[in-house]
Design an enzyme around this catalytic site. Structure first.
Site, PDB file in Angstrom:
ATOM      1  N   HIS A  18      47.261  30.152  37.762  1.00  0.00           N
ATOM      2  CA  HIS A  18      48.292  30.677  36.853  1.00  0.00           C
ATOM      3  C   HIS A  18      47.644  31.126  35.539  1.00  0.00           C
ATOM      4  O   HIS A  18      47.908  32.230  35.047  1.00  0.00           O
ATOM      5  CB  HIS A  18      49.336  29.584  36.591  1.00  0.00           C
ATOM      6  N   GLU A  19      46.782  30.280  34.969  1.00  0.00           N
ATOM      7  CA  GLU A  19      46.125  30.626  33.705  1.00  0.00           C
ATOM      8  C   GLU A  19      45.131  31.757  33.889  1.00  0.00           C
ATOM      9  O   GLU A  19      45.052  32.663  33.056  1.00  0.00           O
ATOM     10  CB  GLU A  19      45.440  29.394  33.115  1.00  0.00           C
TER      11      GLU A  19
ATOM     12  N   HIS B 169      46.649  35.223  33.778  1.00  0.00           N
ATOM     13  CA  HIS B 169      46.893  35.774  32.435  1.00  0.00           C
ATOM     14  C   HIS B 169      45.645  36.487  31.923  1.00  0.00           C
ATOM     15  O   HIS B 169      45.730  37.568  31.334  1.00  0.00           O
ATOM     16  CB  HIS B 169      47.267  34.651  31.460  1.00  0.00           C
TER      17      HIS B 169
END
Length: 217
Positions: A23-24, A27
Site C-alpha cells: 500500500h505504501e 504511493h
C-alpha cells in the site's frame, strides 16, 4: 476449521504484511509517475516489505493486537511525497492517494486467485498445500478489502481525506485539511462507537463475498 492462535497468526501475518507495505510502496510509485522522486531518492521506492516496516506499527502493534484480540492491526512507515514536485499538485495528489487503496484491491484479487489455485491443488489431492493456501487467500482478500475501505474514509490524513481535499474547491479543501491533526482521533472515535463498522461492515461483507464467489465454485 478450528485453528489455534499460532496457526491463525501464521496464516494472517504474510497477507497483512504485504497489504500494509505494498500500500505504501504504491504511493511512492504513483508519485514518481507524476513527477515526484522523493521516495526513490530516500530508498523507499520498493516492493520489499523491509523498506517500509515501522518497528511499532508493523511489528509490535500487529503482534500485540492479534494475541490480545485475534485481529491484526497496524501500519507501515508512510512513503514521503512532496506535492510541490508533482506536475499538477491538486489533481496528481488525488491519484497518488488513490494508488494505496487501489493496490489493496489488486492484492485482494490476487489472493482470490490463490484461493482458486488452492481448489485446483485440493482436487489433485494436495491438501497439505491447498488448505493453508486457501486460508491465507481468505485472509488476504479480507484484510486488503478492509484496509482499502478504511483508507477511503474521507478524513485526512487517510487517503480518502486527501482525495477529497484534492477534489473540493480550494477554499473548502483548505478547511477540510485543517482537521488533519485530529483525523486519527476522529477515526478511533468512530471505531469505538461502532459507527464506522456500521457503515463499512455491510460493504466489506458484500465485496468479500463477491470476490470469494468470483474465484470459488
Amino acid at each position: 476449521m478450528d485453528l489455534n492462535l499460532i496457526q491463525k497468526f501464521t496464516i494472517w501475518i504474510l497477507p497483512a504484511l504485504f497489504a500494509i507495505t505494498v500500500h505504501e510502496a504504491a504511493h511512492g510509485y504513483a508519485a514518481r509517475y507524476f513527477g515526484d522522486d522523493t521516495a526513490a531518492r530516500l530508498g523507499r521506492l520498493s516492493l520489499n516489505p523491509l523498506r517500509h516496516i515501522d518497528p511499532i506499527g508493523t511489528v509490535l502493534l500487529p503482534i500485540a493486537t492479534f494475541f490480545l484480540s485475534g485481529f491484526i492491526f497496524g501500519w507501515a512507515k508512510p512513503v514521503p511525497v512532496d506535492a510541490r514536485n508533482l506536475r499538477n499538485p491538486r489533481r496528481d495528489m488525488a491519484w497518488v492517494s488513490l494508488a494505496g487503496p487501489g493496490s489493496n484491491l489488486v492484492m485482494a484479487i490476487f489472493w482470490g486467485l490463490m484461493m482458486a489455485l488452492a481448489q485446483v491443488l485440493a482436487d489433485k489431492g494436495l491438501g497439505a498445500v491447498a488448505v493453508p493456501l486457501a486460508l491465507m487467500g481468505q485472509a488476504g482478500v479480507f484484510i486488503n478489502l478492509l484496509l482499502m475501505l478504511l483508507n477511503l474514509v474521507p478524513i485526512p490524513p487517510l487517503d480518502g481525506g486527501r482525495i477529497l481535499i484534492s477534489l473540493l474547491p480550494p477554499p473548502l479543501g483548505a478547511q477540510l485539511a485543517r482537521i488533519e491533526p485530529f483525523g486519527l482521533l476522529i477515526l478511533i472515535l468512530l471505531l469505538v462507537t461502532g459507527v464506522l463498522w456500521a457503515v463499512l461492515g455491510p460493504l466489506l461483507n458484500a465485496m468479500n463475498g463477491f470476490i470469494t464467489g468470483l474465484f470459488l465454485p
